[in-house]
Design an enzyme around this catalytic site. Sequence first.
Site, PDB file in Angstrom:
ATOM      1  N   ASP A 254       9.127  -9.163   3.072  1.00  0.00           N
ATOM      2  CA  ASP A 254       8.881  -9.223   1.622  1.00  0.00           C
ATOM      3  C   ASP A 254       9.523  -8.065   0.856  1.00  0.00           C
ATOM      4  OD1 ASP A 254       7.575 -10.459  -0.706  1.00  0.00           O
ATOM      5  OD2 ASP A 254       6.673  -8.491  -0.834  1.00  0.00           O
TER       6      ASP A 254
ATOM      7  N   LEU B 171       0.813  -1.223   0.000  1.00  0.00           N
ATOM      8  CA  LEU B 171       0.000   0.000   0.000  1.00  0.00           C
ATOM      9  C   LEU B 171       0.849   1.277   0.000  1.00  0.00           C
ATOM     10  CD1 LEU B 171      -2.919  -1.041   2.397  1.00  0.00           C
ATOM     11  CD2 LEU B 171      -2.970  -0.822  -0.091  1.00  0.00           C
ATOM     12  N   ARG B 172       2.148   1.133   0.223  1.00  0.00           N
ATOM     13  CA  ARG B 172       3.144   2.220   0.058  1.00  0.00           C
ATOM     14  C   ARG B 172       3.058   3.352   1.080  1.00  0.00           C
ATOM     15  NH1 ARG B 172       6.102  -1.203  -2.547  1.00  0.00           N
ATOM     16  NH2 ARG B 172       5.689  -1.451  -4.780  1.00  0.00           N
TER      17      ARG B 172
ATOM     18  N   ASP C 281       0.224  -9.525  -4.821  1.00  0.00           N
ATOM     19  CA  ASP C 281       1.503  -8.801  -4.831  1.00  0.00           C
ATOM     20  C   ASP C 281       1.330  -7.455  -5.543  1.00  0.00           C
ATOM     21  OD1 ASP C 281       4.096  -8.093  -4.351  1.00  0.00           O
ATOM     22  OD2 ASP C 281       5.006  -9.630  -5.621  1.00  0.00           O
TER      23      ASP C 281
HETATM   24 ZN   LIG Z   1       7.968 -10.495  -2.590  1.00  0.00          ZN
END
Ligand SMILES: [Zn+2]
Length: 428
Positions: A148, A57-58, A302
């Site tokens: 991630d 979502l940044r 993703d």
């Molecule tokens: Zn990743």
Amino acid sequence: MSILIKGATLPDGTTSDVLVHDGTVAELGAISTKADRTIDADGLRLLPGLVDLHTHLREPGREDAETVLTGSRAAAVGGYTAVLAMANTHPVTDTAEAAERVLDLGRTAGLVDVQPVGAVTKGLAGEELAELGLMARSRAKVRVFSDDGKCVHDPRVMRRALEYVKAFGGVISQHSQDPSLAGPTACCHEGELSGRLGLPGWPGVAEEVIVARDVMLARHTGSRVHVAHVSTAGSVEVVRWAKSQGIDVTAEVTPHHLLLTTDLLTGYDPTYKVNPPLRPDEDVRALREALADGTIDAVATDHAPHARHDKEHAFVDAAFGMLGLETALPVVTTVMVESGLLDWAGVARVMSANPARIAGLDAEHGRPIAVGEPANLTLVDPTTKVVVDRAASVSLSRNNPWHDRKLTGRVVATLLRGTPTVLEGELA
Ligand SMILES: [Zn+2]
């Protein structure tokens, strides 16, 4: 508020009216009660609200690419009622306060349940465990932890993280990629094509060795590991073997790895630059089969929005990642349902029930459509074909790999605890 959904086809293929009242499913069957709003669902499929295990979502830090609000809009339009917000923001979600801030931003947006993912290590540096226990005990009740974007590479750190989260039923979601097998400039799948294009690549085995190591660590610790964005046939084989041994492992696949292949890179279009990279046909086929047979548990987007100035570069220099929330359901419909690999009960399983269970959100999300259950629901037109237009996206970013493609299936309505967030395909 009450909503009557008339004549919807449920995941099991039966047709029913569904009365939603005070946030729950109040009645099923042939219903003549008058409601505040009636939705004609003739020919439409009603699914439990979709749950995304893997959303970027940044916010905080890159609000020029996406915010919790704009990402929540994209999620709702895509049929989602819950998303897990990845920890690689600026600052990183590696403290209880940071996790609660993301939770609160999600509640303020109010379109989808935003569940923060906590970082495994401080600052995603791969060295020192983050405050896993404090994040778990915080208001955000973090259960999924992930670095991630980066792999938890040190096996000693991964072992300790698995041992730690076991105590409260948490899970480590691993971005499986051995950095020493993927050089610093690697930007695509290593193979005959990358050689021809002159692009530095990394091989599928960089993913597979970490998947193999992690399932053995999960067995050793008796803990739970989740493999994020599985992208190779070899990883599928390892996960299939691990499950056959009773090892506590789950796996997700992205919509793009189910359909797009590495051949798209011949035009050097950075829209197709993603990590893990697009793979050859044989991997894509193995991923579809694994999703159909239950080796892969879930579809996860993703969703990785990027501002134009981070994506519009020469291929080697552009940012990794592509949008996914608004197009996931049509991609799965096109790839898995039209081909007969999955029925709609299967779609409900891999896009809602399984991800909700993996994330520990299954008290509220991914529930069967039954009286008394929370009315987190997605209404889908299963046959309409839509040509994707990147300009029509409600995301802040435009790095949409599906632009100009014709896909089958369209989200018509999304209900979060009985309140419509999307009606007639548009934000309510
Ligand atoms: Zn990743």
